[in-house]
Motif scaffolding. Structure first.
Motif, PDB file in Angstrom:
ATOM      1  N   LEU A 152     -46.157 -56.540  23.393  1.00 37.10           N
ATOM      2  CA  LEU A 152     -45.388 -56.593  21.942  1.00 37.10           C
ATOM      3  C   LEU A 152     -45.992 -55.501  21.280  1.00 37.10           C
ATOM      4  O   LEU A 152     -47.492 -55.409  21.381  1.00 37.10           O
ATOM      5  CB  LEU A 152     -45.521 -57.914  21.456  1.00 37.10           C
ATOM      6  N   ILE A 153     -45.477 -54.518  20.926  1.00 37.50           N
ATOM      7  CA  ILE A 153     -45.889 -53.332  20.221  1.00 37.50           C
ATOM      8  C   ILE A 153     -45.833 -53.239  18.695  1.00 37.50           C
ATOM      9  O   ILE A 153     -46.295 -52.811  18.121  1.00 37.50           O
ATOM     10  CB  ILE A 153     -45.559 -52.300  20.818  1.00 37.50           C
ATOM     11  N   ALA A 154     -44.808 -54.261  18.257  1.00 37.68           N
ATOM     12  CA  ALA A 154     -44.211 -54.163  16.952  1.00 37.68           C
ATOM     13  C   ALA A 154     -43.213 -55.359  16.674  1.00 37.68           C
ATOM     14  O   ALA A 154     -42.640 -55.774  17.548  1.00 37.68           O
ATOM     15  CB  ALA A 154     -43.775 -52.560  16.688  1.00 37.68           C
ATOM     16  N   LYS A 155     -42.947 -55.530  15.479  1.00 34.75           N
ATOM     17  CA  LYS A 155     -41.924 -56.346  15.185  1.00 34.75           C
ATOM     18  C   LYS A 155     -41.269 -56.001  13.763  1.00 34.75           C
ATOM     19  O   LYS A 155     -41.961 -55.332  12.935  1.00 34.75           O
ATOM     20  CB  LYS A 155     -42.512 -57.814  14.885  1.00 34.75           C
ATOM     21  N   PRO A 170     -39.445 -57.662  10.556  1.00 36.04           N
ATOM     22  CA  PRO A 170     -39.442 -58.997  10.044  1.00 36.04           C
ATOM     23  C   PRO A 170     -38.041 -59.460   9.493  1.00 36.04           C
ATOM     24  O   PRO A 170     -37.067 -58.208   9.171  1.00 36.04           O
ATOM     25  CB  PRO A 170     -40.444 -58.942   8.678  1.00 36.04           C
ATOM     26  N   LYS A 171     -37.760 -60.585   9.465  1.00 37.23           N
ATOM     27  CA  LYS A 171     -36.166 -60.680   9.069  1.00 37.23           C
ATOM     28  C   LYS A 171     -36.027 -60.316   7.772  1.00 37.23           C
ATOM     29  O   LYS A 171     -36.695 -60.186   6.772  1.00 37.23           O
ATOM     30  CB  LYS A 171     -36.344 -62.266   9.043  1.00 37.23           C
ATOM     31  N   GLY A 172     -34.960 -59.613   7.395  1.00 33.51           N
ATOM     32  CA  GLY A 172     -34.521 -59.069   6.430  1.00 33.51           C
ATOM     33  C   GLY A 172     -34.823 -57.645   5.964  1.00 33.51           C
ATOM     34  O   GLY A 172     -34.600 -57.095   5.012  1.00 33.51           O
ATOM     35  N   SER A 173     -35.609 -56.990   7.026  1.00 29.20           N
ATOM     36  CA  SER A 173     -36.063 -55.584   6.782  1.00 29.20           C
ATOM     37  C   SER A 173     -35.670 -54.696   8.232  1.00 29.20           C
ATOM     38  O   SER A 173     -35.318 -55.142   9.103  1.00 29.20           O
ATOM     39  CB  SER A 173     -37.782 -55.892   7.026  1.00 29.20           C
ATOM     40  N   GLN A 174     -35.786 -53.475   7.828  1.00 30.24           N
ATOM     41  CA  GLN A 174     -35.555 -52.499   8.742  1.00 30.24           C
ATOM     42  C   GLN A 174     -36.845 -51.664   9.693  1.00 30.24           C
ATOM     43  O   GLN A 174     -36.739 -50.831  10.270  1.00 30.24           O
ATOM     44  CB  GLN A 174     -34.412 -51.545   8.380  1.00 30.24           C
ATOM     45  N   ILE A 175     -37.950 -52.142   8.884  1.00 27.45           N
ATOM     46  CA  ILE A 175     -39.156 -51.358   9.039  1.00 27.45           C
ATOM     47  C   ILE A 175     -39.973 -52.052  10.046  1.00 27.45           C
ATOM     48  O   ILE A 175     -40.281 -53.031   9.820  1.00 27.45           O
ATOM     49  CB  ILE A 175     -39.712 -51.088   7.665  1.00 27.45           C
ATOM     50  N   PRO A 176     -40.311 -51.389  11.196  1.00 25.57           N
ATOM     51  CA  PRO A 176     -41.236 -52.109  12.140  1.00 25.57           C
ATOM     52  C   PRO A 176     -42.549 -52.316  11.741  1.00 25.57           C
ATOM     53  O   PRO A 176     -43.148 -51.185  10.879  1.00 25.57           O
ATOM     54  CB  PRO A 176     -41.131 -51.201  13.285  1.00 25.57           C
ATOM     55  N   VAL A 177     -43.242 -53.280  11.927  1.00 23.05           N
ATOM     56  CA  VAL A 177     -44.668 -53.434  11.526  1.00 23.05           C
ATOM     57  C   VAL A 177     -45.587 -53.470  12.888  1.00 23.05           C
ATOM     58  O   VAL A 177     -45.187 -54.402  13.646  1.00 23.05           O
ATOM     59  CB  VAL A 177     -44.789 -54.756  10.841  1.00 23.05           C
ATOM     60  N   PRO A 178     -46.372 -52.448  13.032  1.00 23.13           N
ATOM     61  CA  PRO A 178     -47.261 -52.574  14.200  1.00 23.13           C
ATOM     62  C   PRO A 178     -48.074 -53.761  14.333  1.00 23.13           C
ATOM     63  O   PRO A 178     -48.645 -54.247  13.311  1.00 23.13           O
ATOM     64  CB  PRO A 178     -47.863 -51.420  14.006  1.00 23.13           C
ATOM     65  N   THR A 179     -48.329 -54.157  15.548  1.00 24.18           N
ATOM     66  CA  THR A 179     -49.141 -55.355  15.781  1.00 24.18           C
ATOM     67  C   THR A 179     -50.582 -54.921  16.293  1.00 24.18           C
ATOM     68  O   THR A 179     -50.718 -53.425  16.759  1.00 24.18           O
ATOM     69  CB  THR A 179     -48.602 -56.030  16.990  1.00 24.18           C
ATOM     70  N   ARG A 180     -51.751 -55.528  15.886  1.00 25.41           N
ATOM     71  CA  ARG A 180     -53.104 -54.986  16.263  1.00 25.41           C
ATOM     72  C   ARG A 180     -53.131 -55.119  17.896  1.00 25.41           C
ATOM     73  O   ARG A 180     -52.582 -56.030  18.582  1.00 25.41           O
ATOM     74  CB  ARG A 180     -54.107 -55.761  15.753  1.00 25.41           C
ATOM     75  N   PRO A 181     -53.982 -54.478  18.486  1.00 29.14           N
ATOM     76  CA  PRO A 181     -54.200 -54.274  20.005  1.00 29.14           C
ATOM     77  C   PRO A 181     -54.771 -55.868  20.213  1.00 29.14           C
ATOM     78  O   PRO A 181     -55.758 -56.155  19.342  1.00 29.14           O
ATOM     79  CB  PRO A 181     -55.047 -53.251  20.156  1.00 29.14           C
ATOM     80  N   LYS A 182     -54.558 -56.386  21.360  1.00 23.06           N
ATOM     81  CA  LYS A 182     -55.145 -57.429  21.668  1.00 23.06           C
ATOM     82  C   LYS A 182     -56.463 -57.148  22.365  1.00 23.06           C
ATOM     83  O   LYS A 182     -56.694 -56.395  22.998  1.00 23.06           O
ATOM     84  CB  LYS A 182     -54.267 -58.231  22.884  1.00 23.06           C
ATOM     85  N   ARG A 183     -57.413 -58.411  21.859  1.00 23.65           N
ATOM     86  CA  ARG A 183     -58.868 -57.906  22.147  1.00 23.65           C
ATOM     87  C   ARG A 183     -59.015 -58.557  23.645  1.00 23.65           C
ATOM     88  O   ARG A 183     -58.644 -59.767  23.857  1.00 23.65           O
ATOM     89  CB  ARG A 183     -59.903 -58.755  21.303  1.00 23.65           C
ATOM     90  N   GLY A 184     -59.606 -57.973  24.671  1.00 21.66           N
ATOM     91  CA  GLY A 184     -60.087 -58.467  25.827  1.00 21.66           C
ATOM     92  C   GLY A 184     -61.316 -59.254  25.696  1.00 21.66           C
ATOM     93  O   GLY A 184     -61.932 -59.271  24.855  1.00 21.66           O
TER      94      GLY A 184
END
Length: 581
Positions: free
Chosen positions: A46-49, A51-65
């Motif tokens: 998963l690199i972004a999402k 949100p419902k009702g929006s057209q702008i992707p929101v980046p997600t933070r990198p997963k911590r190992g």
């Protein structure tokens, strides 16, 4: 003919709708499997999402190992909660009274902060024992921020007890506040102790009547501004009358050469009068009516004291007159004189003007007579129960000799009163005399003497509000240091007490200011006055101990707030000039 598989891993970005309406943007890695003839998914991230009702992707933070090490330190929120209401009031007292300045001017910063911290603790806790400061200081801000421990205050007491310069410097600052015509009450209190290590603890007159050895605390107290000025201590078996010389020497060393000293009859002696006169000090002293040169003057003034003109304007039950006398005093030479041949210790006579202020009080006459006759009746009962005269206290033995005739026939004891001696004694009940070299107006003299009683309240405050009932330390020097800290705390207490007294006198009264003299303002002041009249000083401070300050700090932010206070509390603080927050 189909293309031949490359066998390479392909990376693609796809969108996947979720049940909550969000859209996940995934990075997918795939490879074609020729044997099974389908594309196999190797990984999906998963690199972004969106949100419902929006057209702008929101980046997600990198997963911590498991071995993740952040580039920056984590952000912690720190918070501190302090009880500041009461401590702000005490801090204000220390500043406006000049007490803190006097301490800081008398020693180094760290020592001054320790003294002030301990003095404030005693005031704030109503004289709780000092070990309690170990936990109390954690949520009550004090000047000494390194922390007070038992070792800290013990070492401080030892240091103060041997540093006479510090103490006398503080007393000198106190004396600098005196006005030219200020009057100083001088009196003593006793501290009881079980300690065998206190060299100055002796058996003598014990004002607590607990049968213990005592150490005597002698205090100079300004009756005009109700502030303690200086103190000294001496062995408990020394009589008060011998301490006037020390008081004169102490005042002279502190730069006070013109002051009026007021004492009770425990300090009456013509030798003390002589020393005060020669040193240039004025005085008012309560004298015994039995003194041989005073009693004839009482007899001479009986008619004048019956005159309506002799009524005291502020106490109609008391009558007073003043008699001017030229009286001879004796002094002992400190040095020999080759010129006159006088030797050291020889008595020399000098004459000075003295004002003898004589008073009569009808209520006091009845009370004195009742107490006198009750005392004689008790002595008579003891004698009739076969108590030997020599087993009675010295004062009672003297009364037996003067007022009774005791006869014994066999097993029967006869105790006959000396009615003439008793009648002569009753003639002087209700009379009292103040001797002064300055006050020729009897009622001004009486007013000043009655203000001397404020020193008794000071001694009571020392025992109730500064833990002054017991020595609680092992040796003489340490006790001196502890007494100094208690003295500073009592300076705080007396100053605040006087400010509250003056505040109560001013509240609820019109002052000619239209903004002030409104019904709403006067009602608020009356409510505050009612609270002050019904709440002791200690409980007033405790009331404001609930005012808390919370400080929260984190990266890029820092703020402070205090709990809410009522309009009455706000008026109280406003009148004292205290600002919280």
């Amino acid at each position: 003919m189909p293309a031949k598989p490359s066998g390479q891993i392909k990376t693609s970005v796809i969108k996947k709708s979720q049940k909550n309406g969000d859209t996940y943007i995934l990075e997918r890695r795939t490879i074609y499997d020729p044997e099974k003839k389908y594309t196999k998914v190797l990984s999906s991230k998963l690199i972004a999402k969106i949100p419902k009702g929006s057209q702008i992707p929101v980046p997600t933070r990198p997963k911590r190992g498991k071995n993740f090490i952040p580039d920056t330190k984590p952000e912690f929120v720190t918070a501190k909660r302090d009880h500041v209401g009461m401590m702000d009031i005490i801090d204000h007292i220390g500043s406006t009274s000049g007490i803190d300045h006097a301490i800081y001017s008398s020693t180094d910063m760290a020592t001054a902060q320790k003294i002030i911290s301990l003095a404030r603790y005693l005031l704030a806790t109503n004289g709780q024992s000092l070990p309690g400061i170990l936990t109390w200081q954690y949520n009550h801000p004090l000047p000494y921020e390194d922390g007070i421990t038992e070792d800290v205050y013990h070492n401080l007491f030892v240091q103060l007890g041997t540093d006479e310069s510090l103490q006398q410097s503080f007393f000198k600052h106190r004396c600098a506040l005196l006005s030219v015509d200020d009057a100083l009450a001088y009196d003593s209190s006793t501290i009881s102790t079980y300690s065998e290590n206190q060299n100055e603890a002796r058996y003598g007159f014990n004002k607590a009547y607990d049968g213990l050895k005592t150490i005597k605390l002698l205090t100079l107290y300004s009756i005009e501004n109700r502030q303690p000025v200086a103190f000294a201590k001496q062995p408990g078996n020394l009589p008060d009358v011998t301490s006037i010389t020390n008081a004169i020497n102490q005042l002279s060393a502190l730069g006070v050469h013109k002051a009026e000293i007021i004492t009770d009859n425990g300090y009456y002696s013509e030798q003390n009068f002589a020393e005060l006169l020669l040193a240039g000090f004025d005085f008012i002293t309560l004298a015994k009516t039995s003194v041989k040169w005073i009693r004839p003057e009482i007899d001479n003034q009986r008619e004048a004291l019956d005159d309506f003109k002799s009524v005291c304007p502020f106490d109609p039950s008391t009558h007073g007159v003043c008699v001017l006398l030229m009286h001879d005093f004796e002094k002992k030479r400190k040095y020999a004189s080759h010129k006159s041949g006088a030797q050291k210790g020889d008595a020399e006579t000098f004459r000075r003007r003295i004002y003898l202020n004589i008073y009569f009080n009808h209520s006091r006459q009845s009370a004195d007579k009742a107490a006198f006759e009750a005392d004689l009746f008790e002595i008579k009962t003891l004698l009739e129960s076969d108590t030997p005269v020599d087993e009675l206290p010295d004062l009672s033995q003297a009364k037996v000799k003067k007022y009774f005739s005791v006869h014994k026939w066999g097993g029967k004891i006869s105790v006959e009163p000396n009615n003439k001696a008793i009648a002569d004694a009753n003639k002087y009940h209700g009379y009292f005399v103040l001797v002064s070299n300055k006050e020729k107006e009897p009622f001004e003299c009486l007013r000043k003497y009655r203000k001397r009683e404020t020193i008794e309240s000071f001694f009571e405050a020392g025992k109730q509000h500064a833990d002054g009932n017991r020595a609680r330390v092992w040796n003489t020097d340490t006790l001196r240091g502890r007494m100094f800290v208690q003295f500073v705390s009592l300076c705080y207490y007396e100053y605040l007490n006087e400010e509250i007294r003056k505040l109560k006198e001013s509240l609820g009264k019109k002052n000619g200011d239209a903004a002030h003299d409104t019904k709403a303002v006067l009602n608020n002041e009356s409510k505050l006055k009612t609270w002050l009249c019904n709440t002791p000083l200690y409980l007033q401070l405790q009331w404001f101990d609930t005012v808390e300050s919370v400080e929260i700090s984190a990266k890029l932010r820092n703020r402070r707030w205090t709990t809410e206070i009522t309009s009455r509390d706000e008026l109280y603080l406003q009148k004292l000039g205290v600002t919280i927050g």
